[in-house]
Motif scaffolding. Structure first.
Motif, PDB file in Angstrom:
ATOM      1  N   THR A  66      28.287  20.360  -2.778  1.00 22.88           N
ATOM      2  CA  THR A  66      29.092  20.146  -2.520  1.00 22.88           C
ATOM      3  C   THR A  66      30.330  21.772  -2.971  1.00 22.88           C
ATOM      4  O   THR A  66      30.919  22.532  -1.738  1.00 22.88           O
ATOM      5  N   VAL A  67      30.339  21.494  -4.471  1.00 25.45           N
ATOM      6  CA  VAL A  67      30.971  23.084  -4.214  1.00 25.45           C
ATOM      7  C   VAL A  67      30.515  24.428  -4.487  1.00 25.45           C
ATOM      8  O   VAL A  67      31.760  25.644  -4.151  1.00 25.45           O
ATOM      9  N   ILE A  68      29.236  24.261  -4.375  1.00 25.70           N
ATOM     10  CA  ILE A  68      28.759  25.282  -4.137  1.00 25.70           C
ATOM     11  C   ILE A  68      28.833  25.762  -2.269  1.00 25.70           C
ATOM     12  O   ILE A  68      28.487  27.304  -2.219  1.00 25.70           O
ATOM     13  N   GLY A  69      28.488  24.568  -1.990  1.00 23.32           N
ATOM     14  CA  GLY A  69      28.593  24.967  -0.420  1.00 23.32           C
ATOM     15  C   GLY A  69      30.303  25.792   0.259  1.00 23.32           C
ATOM     16  O   GLY A  69      29.672  26.497   0.709  1.00 23.32           O
ATOM     17  N   LEU A  70      31.620  24.940  -0.392  1.00 23.37           N
ATOM     18  CA  LEU A  70      32.658  25.626  -0.315  1.00 23.37           C
ATOM     19  C   LEU A  70      33.091  27.062  -0.821  1.00 23.37           C
ATOM     20  O   LEU A  70      33.569  27.745  -0.268  1.00 23.37           O
ATOM     21  N   LEU A  71      32.076  27.384  -2.350  1.00 20.61           N
ATOM     22  CA  LEU A  71      32.128  28.333  -2.987  1.00 20.61           C
ATOM     23  C   LEU A  71      31.268  29.276  -1.825  1.00 20.61           C
ATOM     24  O   LEU A  71      32.060  30.989  -1.600  1.00 20.61           O
ATOM     25  N   ASN A  72      30.171  28.688  -1.002  1.00 23.82           N
ATOM     26  CA  ASN A  72      30.144  30.040  -0.427  1.00 23.82           C
ATOM     27  C   ASN A  72      30.520  30.798   1.128  1.00 23.82           C
ATOM     28  O   ASN A  72      30.575  31.473   2.125  1.00 23.82           O
ATOM     29  N   LEU A  73      31.909  29.735   1.053  1.00 23.69           N
ATOM     30  CA  LEU A  73      32.873  30.135   2.213  1.00 23.69           C
ATOM     31  C   LEU A  73      33.648  30.941   2.056  1.00 23.69           C
ATOM     32  O   LEU A  73      33.399  32.056   2.578  1.00 23.69           O
ATOM     33  N   GLU A  74      33.394  31.569   0.554  1.00 20.84           N
ATOM     34  CA  GLU A  74      34.489  32.419  -0.016  1.00 20.84           C
ATOM     35  C   GLU A  74      33.671  33.704  -0.140  1.00 20.84           C
ATOM     36  O   GLU A  74      33.850  34.626  -0.591  1.00 20.84           O
ATOM     37  N   ASN A  75      32.725  33.038  -1.286  1.00 24.18           N
ATOM     38  CA  ASN A  75      31.599  34.512  -2.014  1.00 24.18           C
ATOM     39  C   ASN A  75      30.274  34.477  -1.740  1.00 24.18           C
ATOM     40  O   ASN A  75      29.752  33.574  -2.472  1.00 24.18           O
ATOM     41  N   GLU A  76      30.063  34.751  -0.148  1.00 21.79           N
ATOM     42  CA  GLU A  76      28.320  34.717  -0.257  1.00 21.79           C
ATOM     43  C   GLU A  76      27.125  35.686  -1.104  1.00 21.79           C
ATOM     44  O   GLU A  76      26.335  34.717  -1.477  1.00 21.79           O
ATOM     45  N   ASP A  77      27.415  36.693  -1.436  1.00 16.01           N
ATOM     46  CA  ASP A  77      26.952  37.423  -2.668  1.00 16.01           C
ATOM     47  C   ASP A  77      26.831  36.019  -4.289  1.00 16.01           C
ATOM     48  O   ASP A  77      25.499  35.994  -4.752  1.00 16.01           O
ATOM     49  N   PHE A  78      27.776  35.783  -4.400  1.00 10.86           N
ATOM     50  CA  PHE A  78      28.052  34.643  -5.297  1.00 10.86           C
ATOM     51  C   PHE A  78      26.871  33.779  -5.125  1.00 10.86           C
ATOM     52  O   PHE A  78      26.401  33.120  -6.408  1.00 10.86           O
ATOM     53  N   VAL A  79      26.833  32.939  -4.152  1.00  8.68           N
ATOM     54  CA  VAL A  79      25.949  31.419  -4.255  1.00  8.68           C
ATOM     55  C   VAL A  79      24.502  32.344  -3.837  1.00  8.68           C
ATOM     56  O   VAL A  79      23.782  31.558  -4.512  1.00  8.68           O
ATOM     57  N   LYS A  80      24.308  33.326  -3.235  1.00  4.47           N
ATOM     58  CA  LYS A  80      23.436  33.600  -3.221  1.00  4.47           C
ATOM     59  C   LYS A  80      22.228  34.189  -4.661  1.00  4.47           C
ATOM     60  O   LYS A  80      21.303  33.841  -4.418  1.00  4.47           O
ATOM     61  N   GLY A  81      23.412  34.462  -5.295  1.00  2.25           N
ATOM     62  CA  GLY A  81      22.900  34.814  -7.272  1.00  2.25           C
ATOM     63  C   GLY A  81      22.099  33.276  -7.303  1.00  2.25           C
ATOM     64  O   GLY A  81      21.094  33.047  -8.162  1.00  2.25           O
ATOM     65  N   ILE A  82      22.408  31.962  -6.919  1.00  2.00           N
ATOM     66  CA  ILE A  82      22.538  31.377  -7.362  1.00  2.00           C
ATOM     67  C   ILE A  82      21.164  30.355  -6.602  1.00  2.00           C
ATOM     68  O   ILE A  82      20.383  29.930  -7.489  1.00  2.00           O
TER      69      ILE A  82
END
Length: 281
Positions: A66-82
């Protein structure tokens, strides 16, 4: 230890870092806020630590997802790396046969799908690929049925993900989800039934455990029931006992075991029909 690391490690725990609160929503919001502010300076460390937390603390995967999902709304590139790092680790686990990592990372990928980070169709492809591998393994002509344990493991991992992501998959990609369910059914129809006994010194009678389900068969029945119930599981807390007498405890224990059966391996030393009859002289 930096604050964001501590918050990720202890998310979901009633601890001072979260003000002694046990409210999961508050934990998610607090952790997300701190991690988001640190991305500019520690993106690489945060990415690796999130995945390490998922592997080391799998019971917290829904919260981390869920935390990662929220981060994805702000920074897609960061979550893409995850996602890319997780996929790489998952492939490495498959190549090396690291079963614990395979199981945990499949659940993590499912959580990422539920958090709108991973496309449902992509997860379905993973499931179908593993199902195909499992079916090939037990095929007498193309595979090696003596390695059925490998196929059973893959299918067990898939089924273990469905209580978390089955609803999302059925809603978003119903055709792919149907293929997964049909694939599991097909696999179970060609695999060999496991007697699921722990130890036997003598050959068992052929029909000794013919009517018993092995672990995978039982798990499949439970997943089918969950599917027929709209992927909703009834969860209830038992009433606290005001007086814990021996009789009351035994009755409550019996009721609990009927509702939540345990996986028990039977010890067969002397199978039925092969016991010696000892007569007293």
């Amino acid at each position: 230890m930096s604050s964001w690391r501590t918050l990720l490690l202890r998310i979901g725990n009633k601890c001072p870092e979260y003000g002694g609160s046990a409210d999961v929503k508050e934990h998610i919001e607090t952790c997300y806020g701190v991690v988001r502010r640190e991305l500019e300076h520690s993106a690489g460390d945060i990415s690796n630590f999130l995945i390490e937390c998922a592997e080391g603390l799998p019971h917290k995967i829904p919260l981390l997802g869920t935390v990662i999902g929220l981060l994805n709304l702000e920074n897609e590139d960061f979550v893409k790396g995850i996602v890319e790092t997780t996929q790489t680790r998952f492939q490495e686990a498959l190549d090396s046969g690291n079963c614990d990592r395979i199981r945990v990372l499949m659940r993590f990928l499912t959580a990422l799908m539920c958090s709108k980070v991973l496309q449902p169709a992509s997860l379905a492809v993973v499931f179908e690929t593993l199902l195909s591998s499992a079916a090939t393994t037990v095929d007498e002509e193309k595979g090696n049925p003596s390695w059925q344990a490998r196929g059973d493991f893959f299918v067990t991992c898939i089924l273990s993900c469905l209580p978390w992501g089955g609803s999302e998959l059925a809603e978003q990609v119903p055709e792919e989800m149907e293929r997964v369910m049909v694939g599991v059914e097909a696999y179970l129809s060609i695999r060999s039934h496991n007697a699921d006994t722990g130890l036997s010194f003598f050959e068992e009678d052929d029909d000794l455990s013919a009517g018993e389900k092995d672990f995978l068969e039982d798990l499949w029945d439970r997943i089918k029931f969950l599917s027929s119930n709209g992927w909703k599981a009834d969860s209830e807390q038992p009433e606290p006992l005001s007086q814990l007498s021996g009789v009351t405890y035994g009755r409550e224990k019996h009721n609990a075991e009927l509702r939540y059966p345990q996986r028990i391996r039977r010890l067969n030393i002397f199978p039925t029909g092969k016991n010696e009859v000892v007569h007293n002289k």
